[in-house]
Scaffold this active site. Structure first.
Site, PDB file in Angstrom:
ATOM      1  CE  LYS B 183      61.917  29.118  38.994  1.00  0.00           C
ATOM      2  NZ  LYS B 183      60.502  28.480  38.989  1.00  0.00           N
ATOM      3  N   GLY B 235      62.728  29.471  28.201  1.00  0.00           N
ATOM      4  CA  GLY B 235      61.427  30.155  28.853  1.00  0.00           C
ATOM      5  C   GLY B 235      61.281  31.263  27.686  1.00  0.00           C
ATOM      6  CB  THR B 237      61.546  36.376  24.015  1.00  0.00           C
ATOM      7  OG1 THR B 237      61.634  35.203  22.964  1.00  0.00           O
ATOM      8  CG2 THR B 237      62.391  37.454  23.630  1.00  0.00           C
ATOM      9  N   GLY B 240      63.885  36.107  29.277  1.00  0.00           N
ATOM     10  CA  GLY B 240      65.376  35.844  28.769  1.00  0.00           C
ATOM     11  C   GLY B 240      65.865  37.409  28.669  1.00  0.00           C
ATOM     12  CD  GLU B 257      64.944  26.484  23.559  1.00  0.00           C
ATOM     13  OE1 GLU B 257      64.374  27.402  23.089  1.00  0.00           O
ATOM     14  OE2 GLU B 257      64.627  25.370  24.067  1.00  0.00           O
ATOM     15  CB  CYS B 291      60.368  27.011  22.563  1.00  0.00           C
ATOM     16  SG  CYS B 291      61.375  25.588  22.829  1.00  0.00           S
ATOM     17  CD  GLU B 388      56.738  30.970  22.137  1.00  0.00           C
ATOM     18  OE1 GLU B 388      57.067  31.858  22.981  1.00  0.00           O
ATOM     19  OE2 GLU B 388      57.448  29.936  21.805  1.00  0.00           O
TER      20      GLU B 388
END
Lengths: 284, 491
Positions: B183, B235, B237, B240, B257, B291, B388
């Site tokens: 996706k 994508g 954190t 994730g 990742e 990232c 981030e």
């Protein structure tokens, strides 16, 4: 009225060009039934020495190319070979006297061997090299590098597959090659050089000599600017003297094999040198 | 025109032959999705590019079913050499259609054409070429003889490098013998849909790769589908973490990742010219939507002023604008939502006392834009030093000793990447040893290569993509596979 065919002149392949033998000699390539197929150039000592010069000159560029680049060039050879499948099948049928199906199988296998080795170009280093856990504040890594100019006696009983099975593993790491083709089945070797010449393989990376392996091989075995010797197809020659002669400059020597060598990563790493780099790490 | 002004040099979009609307790519053909369709827009102009289908639970089920059938009936029965040949074909088709893919990527994502043309798309081809060669060499992958594929891989990728992330996911999965449902992000589905056409040209067997579009909900349905054996996510954190929780106990193999807050450490003996270029590349490449971006600049105190001054000079020469213009350095921010996040964090930076400097450049009236920005006087507790930002915003901190640089660099829950600038090799290697990050660049930054493993420590995720290590994410050793079979049978 049927059209009269235009036969090809089979010549040597040295430094990306197609010269005749400087000796002016040719020998007859015969079909399996003994009919005349072509005159092939009968390579000489001088041709062999010219080929080594061309191979040495091509070494910095080819070994300096990225693995990715060399891999793509090898893959390109497979692509172009696929496109000229019919020509190779025809030559193999005439030379070896095998049925079309067997000839096709040999050509397909040769194409797949190129693809298999193409994939190794940017990977053999990851399998054959590694970081080393030395006991001290040092960065330490070992990586293989190509050994230099490799002289090859191609398998004598196979037109194309034998030739490809020794050529691909030698050049993929960045070596350059002087190859003595099968004396009897030389047509495919010369036709393959036409594929190489149009596949972005830089001139001089592969040099192909036709003629008598017994006559040419000793000059290559003793040549001081040759780094390694692949005697794959030298079974019928006095190969022990070739190996003895190669020892003068401590060439790496691969012994003869009966038949066509199977694809293997060992064939790749045999023609490489392992370089280990140490670098200090500061104490902080 | 000053000497820094260039005449417009836009790449033509006439190379694209886009459809008005795109369906889902399931089992080898495009089908209509059953979710609510959405538009994908150009972030540089806010104009609609195409209408995109959205996959609901039924569609996800169909895609996973197609991948399962393809795995059982065709893909797992093919030789590694044949799988490799398909991947080589894909690599060649990507190379052939490189220009078209680059234009589509810049149009849909907003990144400068010089990046999509010279970085993203060439790497996509390289990734497929590299893993193509692995497909028949898995015995050398490091897991012992005859490693096995996992089955169906569910893959969810981000919007910052849409096609490149797709390649990072699909190439090793297929080489290892898995089938895929992937996706793309909802703001950047275009290049993945063009890629589906490439799969058709390559005559990849139906169902081996299925591409479904949609938002986060579609992604959640996909990774939580019971018939999936492997989940790979790139994508944030936060997402994730949610995936790690929802897949816990399911036996699905997971690689993540995630985010990063990389330190880019500049010592006083660094080659300053190269370092300035490296800092700029580190944080302003792809508008900072990276990232592994070097978003925290750690400068040795005695060269701080010189580095910051030269950085400002350099940033003043960057050209921001039309992503399709060949001279553009900084393109558009990918979405309105992302632009708002960058603005919010930058405002917080100012409020917390850091000093803000913005490159003097004019922002286009339409679209989403953010000028290159530097914060100095940043302290380690400031949010712009911890969170981030995922935008063209650089936080500058200082240090005096290598030990302080290391402590500050590691003072983050992330651990994806780091940079070191110094002429002294022994120092570079010693500092690299102490950094808790998965990729360390010394005297360079943002280098990517299919042969080189990439991935993070700590909350930047786990697993590696690229290189020999990248195969391990999609394989299991035959010993582990047989043990699992035995356990299953004795249940």
């Amino acid at each position: 009225m049927t059209r009269l065919a235009v036969p090809k002149t089979y010549k040597l392949y040295i430094g990306g060009k197609f010269p005749r033998s400087e000796s002016g000699r040719v020998y007859e390539i015969l079909s399996s039934k003994g009919a005349f197929l072509a005159n092939a150039a009968q390579g000489s000592r001088k041709d062999a020495r010219d080929a080594v010069v061309a191979a040495r000159a091509a070494f910095p560029g080819w070994s300096g190319a990225t693995g990715y680049n060399r891999g793509q060039v090898l893959y390109r050879i497979a692509e172009l070979l696929e496109g000229r499948r019919a020509q190779f099948i025809d030559e193999i049928r005439q030379s070896e006297g095998v049925p079309a199906v067997a000839a096709a199988r040999q050509v397909d296998a040769a194409i797949d061997v190129w693809v298999w080795y193409a994939g190794w170009a940017d990977k053999y280093l990851q399998v054959a090299g590694n970081g080393n856990p030395v006991s001290g504040p040092y960065f330490n890594i070992s990586t293989p590098e190509p050994t230099g100019v490799v002289a090859i006696v191609a398998p004598q009983q196979s037109s194309l597959l034998g030739l490809v099975s020794v050529l691909a593993p030698a050049i993929l790491s960045g070596n350059t090659v002087v190859l003595i083709a099968s004396e009897k089945f030389a047509l495919s070797a010369i036709s393959l050089t036409e594929v190489l010449a149009t596949s972005d393989v830089p001139g001089g990376v592969v040099n192909v000599l036709t003629g008598s392996a017994a006559e040419i091989a000793p000059w290559l075995a003793s040549h001081a600017d040759v780094n390694a010797l692949d005697l794959a197809g030298a079974e019928a020659l006095d190969w022990i003297s070739l190996q003895v002669s190669a020892a003068d400059t401590l060439k790496r020597v691969l012994a003869p094999e009966s038949g066509v060598p199977a694809p293997s990563v060992e064939r790749v790493t045999f023609f490489t040198e392992t370089k280990t780099i140490w670098h200090t790490k500061a104490l902080i | 025109m000053s000497f820094l002004d260039y005449a417009p040099a836009p790449e033509s979009t006439s190379i694209l032959h886009l459809k008005k609307s795109y369906g889902l790519f399931i089992d080898g053909s495009f089908v209509k999705g059953h979710g609510k369709s959405f538009s994908t827009i150009s972030p540089a102009t806010e104009e609609t590019i195409a209408e995109i289908s959205s996959a609901n639970a039924k569609d996800v089920d169909a895609a996973v079913g197609a991948a399962r059938r393809a795995y059982d009936r065709t893909w797992s029965k093919l030789s590694g050499a044949d799988r490799g040949k398909y991947l080589f074909r894909i690599a060649r088709l990507v190379q052939e259609r490189a220009r078209e893919l680059a234009v589509a990527e810049s149009l849909d994502n907003g990144k400068p054409i010089k990046e999509s043309r010279d970085v993203d798309v060439p790497l996509v081809a390289a990734w497929f070429f590299y893993y193509a060669g692995w497909a028949d060499k898995l015995d050398y992958a490091g897991l012992g003889a005859n490693p096995r594929a996992l089955g169906v891989a569910a893959q969810v990728i981000p919007w910052n490098f849409p096609l490149l992330m797709l390649a990072w996911k699909i190439a090793p999965a297929l080489a290892a013998g898995n089938t895929v449902v992937i996706k793309p992000a909802e703001t950047t589905p275009l290049s993945a849909l063009l890629f589906a056409e490439i799969l058709q040209q390559a005559e990849l067997p139906d169902g081996v790769v299925n591409i479904i579009t949609g938002a986060g909900e579609t992604g959640s349905l996909l990774v939580n589908h019971p018939d999936v054996n492997k989940v790979a996510f790139t994508g944030s954190t936060a997402v994730g973490r949610a995936i790690a929780k929802s897949t816990a106990g399911t036996g699905k193999k997971l690689t993540l990742e995630l985010g990063g807050k990389a330190a880019n450490i500049v010592f006083d003996d660094a080659p300053i010219d190269q370092a300035i270029e490296g800092i700029v590349n580190g944080i302003f490449f792809n508008q900072g939507h990276v990232c592994c971006a070097g978003s925290r600049l750690l400068v040795q105190e005695n060269v701080h002023d010189e580095v910051v001054d030269r950085l400002k000079d350099r940033l003043s020469t960057l050209r921001l604008g039309d992503p399709l213009d060949k001279n553009t350095d900084i393109g558009a921010i990918n979405s309105k939502a992302q632009l708002e996040r960058i603005r919010e964090l930058s405002n917080i930076g100012e409020a917390e006392g850091a000093e803000r400097w913005t490159a003097p450049c004019e922002l286009p009236a339409k679209g989403f834009w953010f000028a290159p920005t530097i914060f100095t006087n940043v302290s380690t507790s400031n949010r712009i030093a911890r969170d981030e930002v995922f935008g063209p915003v650089l936080s500058v901190l200082t240090f005096r000793t290598p030990a302080e640089a290391i402590a500050k660099a590691n003072n983050t829950p992330y651990g994806l990447s780091a940079g070191i600038w110094s002429d002294k090799g022994s120092r570079v290697l010693a500092v690299a040893d102490k950094l808790r990050a998965g990729v360390i660049w010394a005297n360079t930054f943002n280098q990517f290569d299919p042969a080189s493993p990439f991935g993070g420590y700590k909350e930047s995720g786990y697993g590696r993509e690229g290189g020999r290590h990248g195969l391990a994410a999609y394989l299991t050793s035959s010993a582990v596979a047989s043990a699992a079979t035995t356990r299953g049978a004795s249940k």
